[in-house]
Design an enzyme around this catalytic site. Structure first.
Site, mmCIF file in Angstrom:
data_model
loop_
_atom_site.group_PDB
_atom_site.id
_atom_site.type_symbol
_atom_site.label_atom_id
_atom_site.label_comp_id
_atom_site.label_asym_id
_atom_site.label_seq_id
_atom_site.Cartn_x
_atom_site.Cartn_y
_atom_site.Cartn_z
ATOM 1 N N CYS A 1 99.990 88.865 -15.902
ATOM 2 C CA CYS A 1 98.588 89.186 -16.162
ATOM 3 C C CYS A 1 97.937 90.019 -15.055
ATOM 4 O O CYS A 1 97.200 90.965 -15.334
ATOM 5 C CB CYS A 1 97.798 87.902 -16.393
ATOM 6 S SG CYS A 1 98.175 86.586 -15.227
ATOM 7 N N HIS B 1 90.555 87.280 -14.558
ATOM 8 C CA HIS B 1 91.030 87.509 -13.192
ATOM 9 C C HIS B 1 90.223 88.640 -12.555
ATOM 10 O O HIS B 1 89.879 89.621 -13.216
ATOM 11 C CB HIS B 1 92.489 87.968 -13.203
ATOM 12 C CG HIS B 1 93.480 86.900 -13.521
ATOM 13 N ND1 HIS B 1 93.142 85.583 -13.704
ATOM 14 C CD2 HIS B 1 94.841 86.966 -13.661
ATOM 15 C CE1 HIS B 1 94.255 84.882 -13.953
ATOM 16 N NE2 HIS B 1 95.284 85.698 -13.941
#
Lengths: 363, 363
Positions: free
Chosen positions: B152, B266
């Site tokens: 990710c 994130h």
């Protein structure tokens, strides 16, 4: 220069509190007593047995008349006046730069030493900017009885960087911060709690203190952006103050300051380039014996510095020490550190400055 | 190489979903349907009108028999078997590397394309590692009907770095991450909520999913530390995968991966050195037109990328674009980015890979 203010590496691991019996009881003032840092100043003076004879607490007029507790006894909060500093030995200021600029010189004129937690005098050439473990010797050189307490990120980073810089010259510094709510004050800590409780309850919460929603969110520090460089005011402060603290006026440095949903300890990732290669083993050994530093670098247990473990502790935690693989010369180290913003980042460092002044017989 | 898989810069700003009428209804399998990524895969297929004829959902035996909803209708969850892939056109795997290693080749042997969200095949030389906006052309070169979906952090960073790297060679990369709970799965997200609720109520909470207390705390990513380099497994994955995605096999890179108390997007601070100077204006212009990127860089309003605004959005947000002052050569930029870990960091990218395969007529 008094002997007790010599090089930080000659000092004991944890600067010892002044022994009350060695000194006369002092009159201490705290300006900004009701803030997050004010509360920690009172707690530090008590916990470290600082030789307080009289404690005068000052805050805004709306708090005047209320009391706070010191050594089990109530102390009434007073509204600050220009004559408030008569007879004060040490005045701690933690109520913003403009208030420090006005009342700080008045306190000095009244005969007090001022330890200022605001940014008002940090870059003033005549005012020493001090972290006792790093450059406590500067207290022996101050003509004006005014000492600046650094920005919290700068103070915490300096405790870890100074013992490295003393052995191998630091020539480049890149930092990314993970800054707690406490740096924006008690109201920001309350907002983090309230906004998070609302989010967990599925309720909306309109930010009142921070500029952005704080529950399970993070954002760039809200200090204004310098249009010329694109850095924000916090970042520029940290970079400038670290240069002063390390005595490295030209050190190329870059910080990215980010506010994270943590209550009271700051963390940061640092990439440090040295003039010559530094081994991880050497860095670890130097940091293990550095005053104010605690090595938390257990690779097997995956145990490294965390704000949760730094909160309420005097030492700055350092770990994840490794050779930085982005620098093919092998001259860079990466570190991750955490330190209590309210303690080493503010109140503790201020009280340690006062202790150093007492130990040196300057107060 | 099919025309539609040409250079990312030739693509439209937001890769358009495949039009259902252009293609026969496909049989789609999701392995790991009950996880955080599984739920987003189902949502992405629906939201983007992917041409699903039959949807087969697989999870662990304890979930078998339960149902999930797709396009308003219940779909029963099945236990995965070796014969589960007969007739499947595309199988999305999101149930861990060991399961992908065993069942992925079985799905390929049964005639399916596999888009694997685990780390099992990401560094396999014969398996393309793909972010469609970055290196979608690699889908035209895959011999084995197996495509790896990146880590990710690597996927989110690559979307921003690729359009810069395409104009000016990146020669050094330093990143510090602020990774959300979602990267550790739905149970970690639940633990963040539960641990925080307990902290707000003044109750103790023993961590069950994460290795450390998560309420108002952050910590180094729990992937094991490589004893030789001191980097953890997550950091080494991100560094290696970014080199593959950018086609920069020797790029010196360093990441520090930190888990923060944020739910699902994130963020990261990046310091990027180029082979030659890059102006902030040029970088901003290149990023403004890059597919999958949204510029959020309002210095006056102090409005920059935040996980709260990246959550639920397809685009990766980028801002705080400035010349890095720690590099006296003026060849480095600093950036701050945020992207949804479950979308561009996982499910969205996987579905975009499948869309690219459909558009290219490979499925």
């Amino acid at each position: 220069m008094p002997q007790s203010l010599s090089s930080p590496l000659a000092q004991s691991r944890s600067p010892s509190p002044a022994t009350p019996t060695m000194t006369r009881p002092l009159t201490i003032a705290i300006v900004g007593a009701t803030g997050a840092v004010g509360a920690e100043l009172i707690a530090c003076l008590e916990r470290r047995a600082f030789p307080v004879g009289e404690l005068r607490l000052f805050a805004s007029p709306r708090s005047a008349g209320k009391t706070l507790t010191f050594r089990g006894a109530p102390v009434m909060i007073q509204a600050l006046e220009e004559t408030s500093f008569a007879g004060v030995d040490v005045a701690f200021f933690s109520a913003g730069a403009s208030l420090s600029r006005h009342y700080g010189p008045l306190a000095v004129a009244a005969g007090a030493w001022v330890v200022d937690n605001s940014s008002a005098f940090r870059m003033d050439a005549d005012t020493p900017l001090v972290v006792p473990e790093v450059n406590g010797w500067r207290l022996g050189e101050t003509p004006g009885r005014l000492v600046a307490n650094p920005n919290c990120v700068a103070a915490i980073a300096a405790v870890v960087l100074a013992p490295l810089h003393a052995r191998r010259l630091i020539v480049r510094l890149v930092g990314s911060t993970y800054q707690a709510a406490s740096g924006a004050g008690a109201a920001a800590m309350a907002e983090l709690r309230d906004a998070t409780a609302a989010a967990l309850a599925g309720e909306t919460y309109a930010p009142q203190v921070m500029a952005h929603p704080y529950a399970f969110n993070l954002f760039s520090h809200d200090a204004g952006i310098d249009p010329e460089t694109g850095y924000n005011g916090e970042e520029l402060k940290v970079m400038a103050e670290l240069r002063r603290l390390l005595g490295a006026a030209d050190l190329p440095a870059s910080f990215t300051c980010i506010r994270v949903p943590v209550l009271r300890a700051h963390a940061m990732a640092l990439t440090v380039r040295f003039a010559e290669p530094v081994s991880v083993d050497d860095a670890r050994a130097w940091l293990a014996e550095a005053p104010g530093v605690r090595l938390v670098d257990d690779r097997e247990a995956n145990h490294f510095p965390m704000p949760g473990e730094a909160s309420g502790r005097d030492d700055v935690l350092v770990g994840r020490i490794r050779t930085d693989l982005s620098d093919p010369s092998g001259r860079s180290l990466s570190l991750f550190i955490a330190g209590d913003q309210l303690l080493k980042g503010a109140a503790l460092n201020a009280v340690q400055i006062a202790e150093s002044l007492v130990e040196a017989g300057q107060v």
